[in-house]
Design a protein around this motif. Sequence first.
Motif, PDB file in Angstrom:
ATOM      1  N   PHE A  35       0.811  -1.222   0.000  1.00  0.00           N
ATOM      2  CA  PHE A  35       0.000   0.000   0.000  1.00  0.00           C
ATOM      3  C   PHE A  35       0.845   1.273   0.000  1.00  0.00           C
ATOM      4  O   PHE A  35       0.310   2.371  -0.029  1.00  0.00           O
ATOM      5  N   ASN A  36       2.168   1.103   0.045  1.00  0.00           N
ATOM      6  CA  ASN A  36       3.090   2.238  -0.061  1.00  0.00           C
ATOM      7  C   ASN A  36       2.841   3.305   1.015  1.00  0.00           C
ATOM      8  O   ASN A  36       2.883   4.502   0.736  1.00  0.00           O
ATOM      9  N   TRP A  37       2.572   2.857   2.252  1.00  0.00           N
ATOM     10  CA  TRP A  37       2.222   3.786   3.319  1.00  0.00           C
ATOM     11  C   TRP A  37       3.348   4.750   3.669  1.00  0.00           C
ATOM     12  O   TRP A  37       3.116   5.927   3.910  1.00  0.00           O
ATOM     13  N   ARG A  38       4.575   4.258   3.723  1.00  0.00           N
ATOM     14  CA  ARG A  38       5.696   5.135   4.091  1.00  0.00           C
ATOM     15  C   ARG A  38       5.834   6.282   3.087  1.00  0.00           C
ATOM     16  O   ARG A  38       5.986   7.435   3.469  1.00  0.00           O
ATOM     17  N   ALA A  39       5.788   5.928   1.809  1.00  0.00           N
ATOM     18  CA  ALA A  39       5.920   6.947   0.760  1.00  0.00           C
ATOM     19  C   ALA A  39       4.752   7.927   0.815  1.00  0.00           C
ATOM     20  O   ALA A  39       4.923   9.127   0.614  1.00  0.00           O
ATOM     21  N   LYS A  44       2.846  13.366   2.049  1.00  0.00           N
ATOM     22  CA  LYS A  44       1.934  14.278   2.766  1.00  0.00           C
ATOM     23  C   LYS A  44       2.720  15.309   3.572  1.00  0.00           C
ATOM     24  O   LYS A  44       2.368  16.483   3.608  1.00  0.00           O
ATOM     25  N   SER A  45       3.783  14.866   4.206  1.00  0.00           N
ATOM     26  CA  SER A  45       4.596  15.776   5.014  1.00  0.00           C
ATOM     27  C   SER A  45       5.305  16.809   4.143  1.00  0.00           C
ATOM     28  O   SER A  45       5.355  17.987   4.478  1.00  0.00           O
ATOM     29  N   ILE A  46       5.842  16.356   3.024  1.00  0.00           N
ATOM     30  CA  ILE A  46       6.534  17.284   2.116  1.00  0.00           C
ATOM     31  C   ILE A  46       5.533  18.275   1.531  1.00  0.00           C
ATOM     32  O   ILE A  46       5.832  19.457   1.386  1.00  0.00           O
ATOM     33  N   SER A  47       4.314  17.812   1.247  1.00  0.00           N
ATOM     34  CA  SER A  47       3.257  18.716   0.764  1.00  0.00           C
ATOM     35  C   SER A  47       2.934  19.780   1.804  1.00  0.00           C
ATOM     36  O   SER A  47       2.761  20.948   1.469  1.00  0.00           O
ATOM     37  N   SER A  48       2.874  19.354   3.071  1.00  0.00           N
ATOM     38  CA  SER A  48       2.564  20.341   4.122  1.00  0.00           C
ATOM     39  C   SER A  48       3.721  21.310   4.331  1.00  0.00           C
ATOM     40  O   SER A  48       3.524  22.453   4.716  1.00  0.00           O
ATOM     41  N   LYS A  51       3.712  23.470   0.748  1.00  0.00           N
ATOM     42  CA  LYS A  51       2.438  24.171   0.632  1.00  0.00           C
ATOM     43  C   LYS A  51       2.032  24.523  -0.805  1.00  0.00           C
ATOM     44  O   LYS A  51       1.314  25.491  -1.028  1.00  0.00           O
ATOM     45  N   ASP A  52       2.478  23.734  -1.774  1.00  0.00           N
ATOM     46  CA  ASP A  52       2.158  24.010  -3.173  1.00  0.00           C
ATOM     47  C   ASP A  52       2.403  22.733  -3.975  1.00  0.00           C
ATOM     48  O   ASP A  52       3.511  22.201  -3.968  1.00  0.00           O
ATOM     49  N   ARG A  53       1.355  22.247  -4.652  1.00  0.00           N
ATOM     50  CA  ARG A  53       1.462  20.984  -5.402  1.00  0.00           C
ATOM     51  C   ARG A  53       2.549  21.051  -6.468  1.00  0.00           C
ATOM     52  O   ARG A  53       3.288  20.087  -6.684  1.00  0.00           O
ATOM     53  N   ALA A  54       2.669  22.198  -7.136  1.00  0.00           N
ATOM     54  CA  ALA A  54       3.679  22.333  -8.192  1.00  0.00           C
ATOM     55  C   ALA A  54       5.086  22.204  -7.618  1.00  0.00           C
ATOM     56  O   ALA A  54       5.965  21.583  -8.220  1.00  0.00           O
ATOM     57  N   LEU A  55       5.307  22.774  -6.415  1.00  0.00           N
ATOM     58  CA  LEU A  55       6.622  22.679  -5.776  1.00  0.00           C
ATOM     59  C   LEU A  55       6.916  21.240  -5.339  1.00  0.00           C
ATOM     60  O   LEU A  55       8.052  20.783  -5.424  1.00  0.00           O
ATOM     61  N   VAL A  56       5.884  20.548  -4.882  1.00  0.00           N
ATOM     62  CA  VAL A  56       6.054  19.148  -4.468  1.00  0.00           C
ATOM     63  C   VAL A  56       6.465  18.309  -5.683  1.00  0.00           C
ATOM     64  O   VAL A  56       7.391  17.490  -5.605  1.00  0.00           O
ATOM     65  N   ASP A  57       5.794  18.534  -6.812  1.00  0.00           N
ATOM     66  CA  ASP A  57       6.152  17.801  -8.032  1.00  0.00           C
ATOM     67  C   ASP A  57       7.570  18.136  -8.474  1.00  0.00           C
ATOM     68  O   ASP A  57       8.323  17.251  -8.895  1.00  0.00           O
ATOM     69  N   LYS A  58       7.953  19.409  -8.372  1.00  0.00           N
ATOM     70  CA  LYS A  58       9.325  19.810  -8.715  1.00  0.00           C
ATOM     71  C   LYS A  58      10.320  19.117  -7.798  1.00  0.00           C
ATOM     72  O   LYS A  58      11.380  18.665  -8.231  1.00  0.00           O
ATOM     73  N   ASP A 173      12.626  17.648  11.939  1.00  0.00           N
ATOM     74  CA  ASP A 173      11.547  17.987  12.869  1.00  0.00           C
ATOM     75  C   ASP A 173      10.184  17.570  12.322  1.00  0.00           C
ATOM     76  O   ASP A 173       9.366  16.998  13.036  1.00  0.00           O
ATOM     77  N   VAL A 174       9.955  17.866  11.047  1.00  0.00           N
ATOM     78  CA  VAL A 174       8.657  17.554  10.444  1.00  0.00           C
ATOM     79  C   VAL A 174       8.454  16.048  10.320  1.00  0.00           C
ATOM     80  O   VAL A 174       7.340  15.552  10.468  1.00  0.00           O
ATOM     81  N   MET A 175       9.533  15.292  10.063  1.00  0.00           N
ATOM     82  CA  MET A 175       9.416  13.846   9.843  1.00  0.00           C
ATOM     83  C   MET A 175       9.045  13.068  11.102  1.00  0.00           C
ATOM     84  O   MET A 175       8.657  11.909  11.025  1.00  0.00           O
ATOM     85  N   LEU A 176       9.128  13.702  12.271  1.00  0.00           N
ATOM     86  CA  LEU A 176       8.721  13.019  13.496  1.00  0.00           C
ATOM     87  C   LEU A 176       7.235  12.673  13.446  1.00  0.00           C
ATOM     88  O   LEU A 176       6.810  11.634  13.941  1.00  0.00           O
ATOM     89  N   GLN A 177       6.432  13.557  12.832  1.00  0.00           N
ATOM     90  CA  GLN A 177       4.992  13.332  12.780  1.00  0.00           C
ATOM     91  C   GLN A 177       4.607  12.151  11.887  1.00  0.00           C
ATOM     92  O   GLN A 177       3.887  11.258  12.333  1.00  0.00           O
ATOM     93  N   PRO A 178       5.069  12.094  10.608  1.00  0.00           N
ATOM     94  CA  PRO A 178       4.688  10.925   9.810  1.00  0.00           C
ATOM     95  C   PRO A 178       5.236   9.615  10.352  1.00  0.00           C
ATOM     96  O   PRO A 178       4.623   8.565  10.203  1.00  0.00           O
ATOM     97  N   SER A 179       6.408   9.668  11.015  1.00  0.00           N
ATOM     98  CA  SER A 179       6.945   8.444  11.635  1.00  0.00           C
ATOM     99  C   SER A 179       5.986   7.948  12.703  1.00  0.00           C
ATOM    100  O   SER A 179       5.742   6.752  12.829  1.00  0.00           O
ATOM    101  N   SER A 180       5.433   8.894  13.459  1.00  0.00           N
ATOM    102  CA  SER A 180       4.478   8.548  14.503  1.00  0.00           C
ATOM    103  C   SER A 180       3.189   7.995  13.892  1.00  0.00           C
ATOM    104  O   SER A 180       2.644   6.997  14.364  1.00  0.00           O
TER     105      SER A 180
END
Length: 200
Positions: A35-39, A44-48, A51-58, A173-180
Amino acid sequence: MQLDAILEVAIGLVFVWLVISVATMEGQNRIGTIFNWRAEYLEKSISSMLKDRALVDKFYNHPLVLELALKDKGGQTVKDKTGRVKRPEYIPNPIFATAAFEVIMNAGKEGADVPVDTMSIDEMKASMKSLGEKNPGLARVTHYIFPKMGSLTDEVETKLVEYRKNTEGWFNDVMLQPSSWYKIRAQWLAFWIGLSIAIL
């Protein structure tokens, strides 16, 4: 005689417990991979953060990040059902810092992206100013990650190293949340798999 029987039962219970534990963990890992949960949590974290879909794709199309994407036996990147390259499950901190730093520094400028090392101080300042108008949420964060960007002078090299380290720290710092999030989901999954195996 009774002590031997107790010992045999205890050894049998430990063996069964170990088999169930290994089967549970393997099942949980396989399901998480399918299910590719880690990815998914990483994206989701990188998107947050950006804060911009185009930047996430870049960001995900940055050469360093693309190298981390899942590859088939022929060395070609694997694509999902939508035709998009499968996102990596893990991005090392230095790679994230380099890719994110370049994406952010290029976010406010017009034209093709260029490596940060080739940008002039004036280009960086103009790009950050433009980013503030296009993406105020990200600009608020970058104000803390790239302090004194407006006063860059001769110490550019030192400042760029500092900014990359700050970007790395931000990622940590941000990655602590998705790890949890992943750990909670994995624990519940492990519980249900273990219970099912024990019942069987």
